[in-house]
Design a protein around this motif. Structure first.
Motif, PDB file in Angstrom:
ATOM      1  N   THR A  37      -3.901   8.330  -1.022  1.00  0.00           N
ATOM      2  CA  THR A  37      -4.654   7.114  -0.684  1.00  0.00           C
ATOM      3  C   THR A  37      -5.484   6.558  -1.840  1.00  0.00           C
ATOM      4  O   THR A  37      -5.903   5.398  -1.799  1.00  0.00           O
ATOM      5  CB  THR A  37      -5.593   7.390   0.506  1.00  0.00           C
ATOM      6  OG1 THR A  37      -6.502   8.456   0.149  1.00  0.00           O
ATOM      7  CG2 THR A  37      -4.796   7.809   1.736  1.00  0.00           C
ATOM      8  N   GLN A  79      -6.485  12.269  -0.962  1.00  0.00           N
ATOM      9  CA  GLN A  79      -6.791  11.249  -1.959  1.00  0.00           C
ATOM     10  C   GLN A  79      -5.654  11.072  -2.973  1.00  0.00           C
ATOM     11  O   GLN A  79      -5.532  10.027  -3.616  1.00  0.00           O
ATOM     12  CB  GLN A  79      -8.079  11.599  -2.712  1.00  0.00           C
ATOM     13  CG  GLN A  79      -9.323  11.660  -1.854  1.00  0.00           C
ATOM     14  CD  GLN A  79      -9.471  12.997  -1.129  1.00  0.00           C
ATOM     15  OE1 GLN A  79      -8.668  13.920  -1.329  1.00  0.00           O
ATOM     16  NE2 GLN A  79     -10.493  13.103  -0.285  1.00  0.00           N
ATOM     17  N   ARG A 136       0.830  -1.208   0.000  1.00  0.00           N
ATOM     18  CA  ARG A 136       0.000   0.000   0.000  1.00  0.00           C
ATOM     19  C   ARG A 136       0.864   1.257   0.000  1.00  0.00           C
ATOM     20  O   ARG A 136       0.557   2.234  -0.695  1.00  0.00           O
ATOM     21  CB  ARG A 136      -0.941   0.006   1.207  1.00  0.00           C
ATOM     22  CG  ARG A 136      -2.096  -0.970   1.127  1.00  0.00           C
ATOM     23  CD  ARG A 136      -3.026  -0.826   2.324  1.00  0.00           C
ATOM     24  NE  ARG A 136      -3.694   0.464   2.318  1.00  0.00           N
ATOM     25  CZ  ARG A 136      -4.845   0.715   1.709  1.00  0.00           C
ATOM     26  NH1 ARG A 136      -5.452  -0.255   1.031  1.00  0.00           N
ATOM     27  NH2 ARG A 136      -5.394   1.904   1.749  1.00  0.00           N
ATOM     28  N   ASP A 155      -4.502   8.671   8.411  1.00  0.00           N
ATOM     29  CA  ASP A 155      -4.165   7.371   7.841  1.00  0.00           C
ATOM     30  C   ASP A 155      -2.656   7.178   7.908  1.00  0.00           C
ATOM     31  O   ASP A 155      -1.879   8.049   7.505  1.00  0.00           O
ATOM     32  CB  ASP A 155      -4.653   7.316   6.389  1.00  0.00           C
ATOM     33  CG  ASP A 155      -4.476   5.940   5.787  1.00  0.00           C
ATOM     34  OD1 ASP A 155      -5.481   5.244   5.607  1.00  0.00           O
ATOM     35  OD2 ASP A 155      -3.327   5.569   5.487  1.00  0.00           O
ATOM     36  N   VAL A 190      -0.775   5.204   6.159  1.00  0.00           N
ATOM     37  CA  VAL A 190      -0.184   5.160   4.817  1.00  0.00           C
ATOM     38  C   VAL A 190       0.030   6.586   4.307  1.00  0.00           C
ATOM     39  O   VAL A 190       1.093   6.919   3.755  1.00  0.00           O
ATOM     40  CB  VAL A 190      -1.086   4.368   3.846  1.00  0.00           C
ATOM     41  CG1 VAL A 190      -0.590   4.507   2.410  1.00  0.00           C
ATOM     42  CG2 VAL A 190      -1.125   2.900   4.256  1.00  0.00           C
ATOM     43  N   TRP A 191      -0.971   7.444   4.485  1.00  0.00           N
ATOM     44  CA  TRP A 191      -0.826   8.855   4.088  1.00  0.00           C
ATOM     45  C   TRP A 191       0.340   9.503   4.835  1.00  0.00           C
ATOM     46  O   TRP A 191       1.160  10.201   4.234  1.00  0.00           O
ATOM     47  CB  TRP A 191      -2.110   9.623   4.391  1.00  0.00           C
ATOM     48  CG  TRP A 191      -1.957  11.102   4.164  1.00  0.00           C
ATOM     49  CD1 TRP A 191      -2.143  11.761   2.981  1.00  0.00           C
ATOM     50  CD2 TRP A 191      -1.549  12.089   5.122  1.00  0.00           C
ATOM     51  NE1 TRP A 191      -1.867  13.104   3.145  1.00  0.00           N
ATOM     52  CE2 TRP A 191      -1.497  13.327   4.444  1.00  0.00           C
ATOM     53  CE3 TRP A 191      -1.209  12.042   6.474  1.00  0.00           C
ATOM     54  CZ2 TRP A 191      -1.134  14.516   5.081  1.00  0.00           C
ATOM     55  CZ3 TRP A 191      -0.839  13.217   7.114  1.00  0.00           C
ATOM     56  CH2 TRP A 191      -0.807  14.439   6.424  1.00  0.00           C
ATOM     57  N   ALA A 223       1.062   4.079  -2.816  1.00  0.00           N
ATOM     58  CA  ALA A 223       0.754   5.461  -2.421  1.00  0.00           C
ATOM     59  C   ALA A 223       1.802   6.450  -2.887  1.00  0.00           C
ATOM     60  O   ALA A 223       1.527   7.652  -3.001  1.00  0.00           O
ATOM     61  CB  ALA A 223       0.611   5.538  -0.899  1.00  0.00           C
ATOM     62  N   ASP A 242      -6.119   2.423  -2.524  1.00  0.00           N
ATOM     63  CA  ASP A 242      -7.502   2.009  -2.266  1.00  0.00           C
ATOM     64  C   ASP A 242      -8.097   1.369  -3.508  1.00  0.00           C
ATOM     65  O   ASP A 242      -8.788   0.343  -3.426  1.00  0.00           O
ATOM     66  CB  ASP A 242      -8.336   3.217  -1.841  1.00  0.00           C
ATOM     67  CG  ASP A 242      -8.035   3.674  -0.423  1.00  0.00           C
ATOM     68  OD1 ASP A 242      -7.368   2.917   0.296  1.00  0.00           O
ATOM     69  OD2 ASP A 242      -8.446   4.794  -0.051  1.00  0.00           O
TER      70      ASP A 242
END
Length: 436
Positions: free
Chosen positions: A425, A422, A174, A360, A362-363, A178, A429
């Motif tokens: 992510t 976004q 992920r 998040d 990951v962000w 990203a 996603d």
């Protein structure tokens, strides 16, 4: 004496040594020695040897000299000149013209090497002499190479991303996914600045060449095919998981040698010169890495990064105020630490704060990687500044000033991914959703 004051003192020692002409690696190591000898109970001599050993005993680091050697081969056999001649007709109408090849080259090579230092050193070796020969502005070129080199740790795969994923117990796939869109966004911001600067300073950009027919453009681009295929092959086998970055680097060297031999531009003289140039550049980078590793140990023993993180946690800030403050904290740490150390030394305190604030992970990983990129061009321990300083003979402060506009582009990128998460992510996603 407070830990923050200790950090300031060590920074002052390092600046005095650097301004006095002491070698970069020695300046870092001496500052680390002062910190351990006077402000900790540990043995600096023992830690010095362990830091120097541990920083250079790495299978991943073996890719560094190999990628640098590939760049030396392209440079010394004039394959790089052929590549630029093939690209020139297609970029003739774009403001900035061949200057955009620095950003594109760093983006492509960064996806292969995963290292900021290797990307900066290799693309600089190929692009810098050619752009100077063609009359492009040196200051803009240095700034583009210094900051473009940082794309090596943002565009996957990236060692820094792997370290963060382990520290945050997050999905490596992920985080890799990203990194793509922010990487392309940052490349676009760099290129937009180059175009804007070129429009504002037409007298500092070489005159456009005469327009060529489509057929002539294709004919001139024929020289791009061998090197282009080599780059595509390296990227493909790495993305497909058929080879590691180090194995890709070895194949890259072999491929560059074969292409140079087939074009009859490889001689024993330039082969030996390339090998010696690779040795000098690699030793310089590894020596600096060792000095930085020892200074990092000092920071860990004194507890300065943790003290800063705990100080931020004690403020009980709102989510976006927390991000704003953490940005400054990481920028301060970036003046004395390498990126991986910044993540490792602060994650235990910072990650719970981020989760509590509702961000998040990951962000936040991409957010931190962007800050690590900025650290690569932030004096006095901006690693890309040191690489270019040793390759060009220019003072690191001169290179840092040249990098300021591109530095601001990184800040804009951080603002954009914060306002529009976004960008980070969305792709993971989408891909992970389809995979299910």
């Amino acid at each position: 004496m407070s830990l923050i004051a200790v950090g300031g003192l060590l920074l002052l020692v390092m600046l005095l040594l650097l301004s006095g002409g002491v070698w970069i690696a020695m300046s870092l190591a001496i500052a680390g020695w002062v910190g351990q000898a006077f402000f900790t109970s540990t043995l600096p001599g023992k830690n010095l040897f362990s830091a120097f050993w541990e920083s250079n005993v790495s299978w991943e680091l073996a890719a560094l000299p190999l990628f640098i050697w590939m760049g030396e081969i392209l440079f010394r056999t004039r394959l790089s000149e052929q590549m630029f001649e093939g690209l020139a007709p297609w970029l003739n109408r774009i403001p900035g013209r061949l200057m955009h090849t620095t950003i594109l080259g760093c983006g492509i090579f960064g996806s292969v090497s995963g290292s900021s230092a290797a990307t900066c050193a290799t693309i600089s070796k190929v692009a810098l002499p050619e752009l100077q020969r063609r009359g492009y502005d040196e200051k803009l070129t240095l700034g583009a190479l210094a900051c473009g080199g940082t794309l090596g740790i943002l565009i996957p795969p990236s060692i820094t991303m792997v370290v963060y994923a382990v520290a945050a117990d997050a999905s490596i796939i992920r985080i890799f996914l990203a990194g793509f869109l922010p990487g392309f966004l940052l490349m676009a911001l760099f290129s937009l600045y180059i175009g804007w600067w070129s429009i504002r300073n037409p007298n500092k950009v070489p005159a456009a060449e005469a327009d060529l027919s489509f057929g002539e453009k294709l004919r001139r681009s024929g020289s791009l095919i061998p090197c282009g295929l080599l780059i595509v092959l390296i990227v493909w086998v790495l993305v497909a998981g058929w080879a590691t970055a180090t194995e890709c680097a070895a194949w890259g060297v072999l491929g560059a040698l074969v292409i140079a031999a087939a074009s009859r531009s490889l001689t024993w003289t330039n082969f030996w010169e390339g090998l010696m140039g690779t040795t000098r550049t690699s030793c310089m980078i590894m020596f600096i890495l060792a000095g930085a590793a020892f200074l990092t140990k000092t920071m860990a023993f004194t507890g300065i990064p943790r003290e800063l993180a705990e100080w931020v946690d004690s403020m009980d800030l709102s989510p976006y105020t927390l991000i704003f403050v953490l940005t400054f904290v990481y920028l301060i740490l970036g003046t004395a630490l390498d990126g991986i150390s910044m993540i490792v030394l602060t994650s235990a305190v910072v990650l719970p704060m981020i989760q509590k604030a509702g961000f998040d992970l990951v962000w936040f990983g991409i957010f931190v990687v962007l800050l690590v990129e900025i650290a690569e061009v932030t004096p006095p321990v901006g690693f890309n500044l040191f690489v270019l300083q040793n390759m060009t003979g220019k003072d690191s402060n001169t290179i840092a000033l040249a990098a300021v506009p591109f530095f601001l582009c990184m800040i804009v990128c951080i603002v954009l991914i914060t306002v529009f998460p976004q960008i980070v992510t969305g792709l993971p996603d989408l891909v992970m959703g389809v995979a299910r």
